[in-house]
Design a protein around this motif. Sequence first.
Motif, mmCIF file in Angstrom:
data_model
loop_
_atom_site.group_PDB
_atom_site.id
_atom_site.type_symbol
_atom_site.label_atom_id
_atom_site.label_comp_id
_atom_site.label_asym_id
_atom_site.label_seq_id
_atom_site.Cartn_x
_atom_site.Cartn_y
_atom_site.Cartn_z
ATOM 1 N N GLY A 1 28.059 21.876 27.810
ATOM 2 C CA GLY A 1 28.977 22.297 28.874
ATOM 3 C C GLY A 1 28.887 21.493 30.157
ATOM 4 O O GLY A 1 29.359 21.945 31.201
ATOM 5 N N ARG B 1 37.073 9.370 30.402
ATOM 6 C CA ARG B 1 37.391 10.783 30.141
ATOM 7 C C ARG B 1 37.625 11.560 31.424
ATOM 8 O O ARG B 1 37.828 12.770 31.392
ATOM 9 N N VAL C 1 27.509 11.825 24.519
ATOM 10 C CA VAL C 1 28.696 12.584 24.951
ATOM 11 C C VAL C 1 28.775 13.902 24.184
ATOM 12 O O VAL C 1 29.053 14.960 24.766
ATOM 13 N N GLY C 2 28.489 13.849 22.883
ATOM 14 C CA GLY C 2 28.514 15.073 22.060
ATOM 15 C C GLY C 2 27.551 16.118 22.603
ATOM 16 O O GLY C 2 27.887 17.303 22.693
ATOM 17 N N LEU D 1 32.452 7.997 29.929
ATOM 18 C CA LEU D 1 32.627 9.178 30.783
ATOM 19 C C LEU D 1 33.736 8.928 31.806
ATOM 20 O O LEU D 1 34.563 9.803 32.072
ATOM 21 N N GLN E 1 32.892 19.404 36.493
ATOM 22 C CA GLN E 1 31.784 19.015 35.609
ATOM 23 C C GLN E 1 30.501 19.590 36.195
ATOM 24 O O GLN E 1 30.496 20.102 37.307
ATOM 25 N N LEU F 1 30.428 18.659 30.766
ATOM 26 C CA LEU F 1 31.638 17.876 31.047
ATOM 27 C C LEU F 1 32.807 18.731 31.500
ATOM 28 O O LEU F 1 33.941 18.282 31.556
ATOM 29 N N GLN F 2 32.535 19.990 31.812
ATOM 30 C CA GLN F 2 33.554 20.866 32.400
ATOM 31 C C GLN F 2 32.854 21.830 33.338
ATOM 32 O O GLN F 2 31.634 21.969 33.262
ATOM 33 N N ASN G 1 35.305 11.861 33.941
ATOM 34 C CA ASN G 1 34.047 12.407 34.493
ATOM 35 C C ASN G 1 33.407 11.384 35.416
ATOM 36 O O ASN G 1 33.413 10.186 35.129
ATOM 37 N N LEU H 1 26.391 16.310 25.750
ATOM 38 C CA LEU H 1 26.855 16.773 27.067
ATOM 39 C C LEU H 1 27.996 17.781 26.915
ATOM 40 O O LEU H 1 28.070 18.781 27.641
ATOM 41 N N GLU H 2 28.881 17.509 25.944
ATOM 42 C CA GLU H 2 30.002 18.427 25.686
ATOM 43 C C GLU H 2 29.491 19.773 25.198
ATOM 44 O O GLU H 2 29.866 20.827 25.725
ATOM 45 N N GLU H 3 28.602 19.704 24.217
ATOM 46 C CA GLU H 3 28.064 20.934 23.606
ATOM 47 C C GLU H 3 27.369 21.819 24.650
ATOM 48 O O GLU H 3 27.465 23.043 24.614
#
Length: 207
Positions: free
Chosen positions: A203, A57, A196-197, A54, A28, A205-206, A59, A199-201
């Motif tokens: 990048g 998931r 969360v959306g 999180l 992350q 969360l990876q 994280n 943070l995902e968008e």
Amino acid sequence: MSAIGNSTNIFWQECQVGKLDRQKLLKQRGCVVWITGLSGSGKSTLACTLGRELHSRGNLAYVLDGDNLRHGLNKDLGFSADDRAENIRRVGEVAKLFADAGLICIASLISPYRKDRDSCRSIIPDSSFIEVFMNMPLELCEARDPKGLYKLARAGKIKGFTGIDDPYEPPHNCEIEIKEEMGVCPSPSAMAGQVVGYLEEKGFLQD
Ligand SMILES: Nc1ncnc2c1ncn2[C@@H]1O[C@H](COP(=O)(O)OS(=O)(=O)O)[C@@H](OP(=O)(O)O)[C@H]1O
Ligand SMILES: Nc1ncnc2c1ncn2[C@@H]1O[C@H](COP(=O)(O)OP(=O)(O)O)[C@@H](O)[C@H]1O
């Protein structure tokens, strides 16, 4: 060698393992989710719901809650403008360390002054300061009044209460705004989902 504040003759110590190595390990990207808003606007509810989401998931996240930090790190501070500024400065520095450690750091504080929040933004690198504005009407926060503080403030028993006789300056440049839709506040999980959306968008969360 340099002088920083009141410290003289100090050096920066580099270590072999850096932020990128930690991020790879954690899969992350470290960042600061800074939640600002009136007392009763739902900051802690969002912080905890987001932290749980999180965690589930996979994280690693950590919540820095204003109320909780005033039990320890910031117990010497009150609610004057100077003390609030110092409160936000310290939490900004701690949040910066957590983000450098690779964590998703969730800071939930009223943080009523724009310049104090902007100072925190300025020390967190790489667009990884994500300001979340709990844009809830004062009437809603006051109707909720879970700790009875608005009632005490209206009765003049608490002086300098944010939103009553102390200012709250809404952000001009927040990344996320949480607000009522058709007069209804989104549920805690919908609020967390919005963050969360984002943070995902972006990048985070990876790795
Ligand atoms: N005068 C005054 N104004 C605002 N809030 C007050 C005050 N006195 C006590 N409290 C309680 O302190 C909590 C806010 O602490 P923070 O550290 O987040 O405040 S600040 O960011 O330094 O303004 C706040 O918690 P939340 O309700 O969770 O926001 C209150 O419980
Ligand atoms: N999305 C929501 N929907 C309904 N009630 C909420 C929501 N968010 C917070 N609340 C309630 O509002 C009150 C204040 O929330 P809290 O998270 O403690 O606010 P803050 O940390 O900003 O003071 C609590 O009683 C909480 O259960």
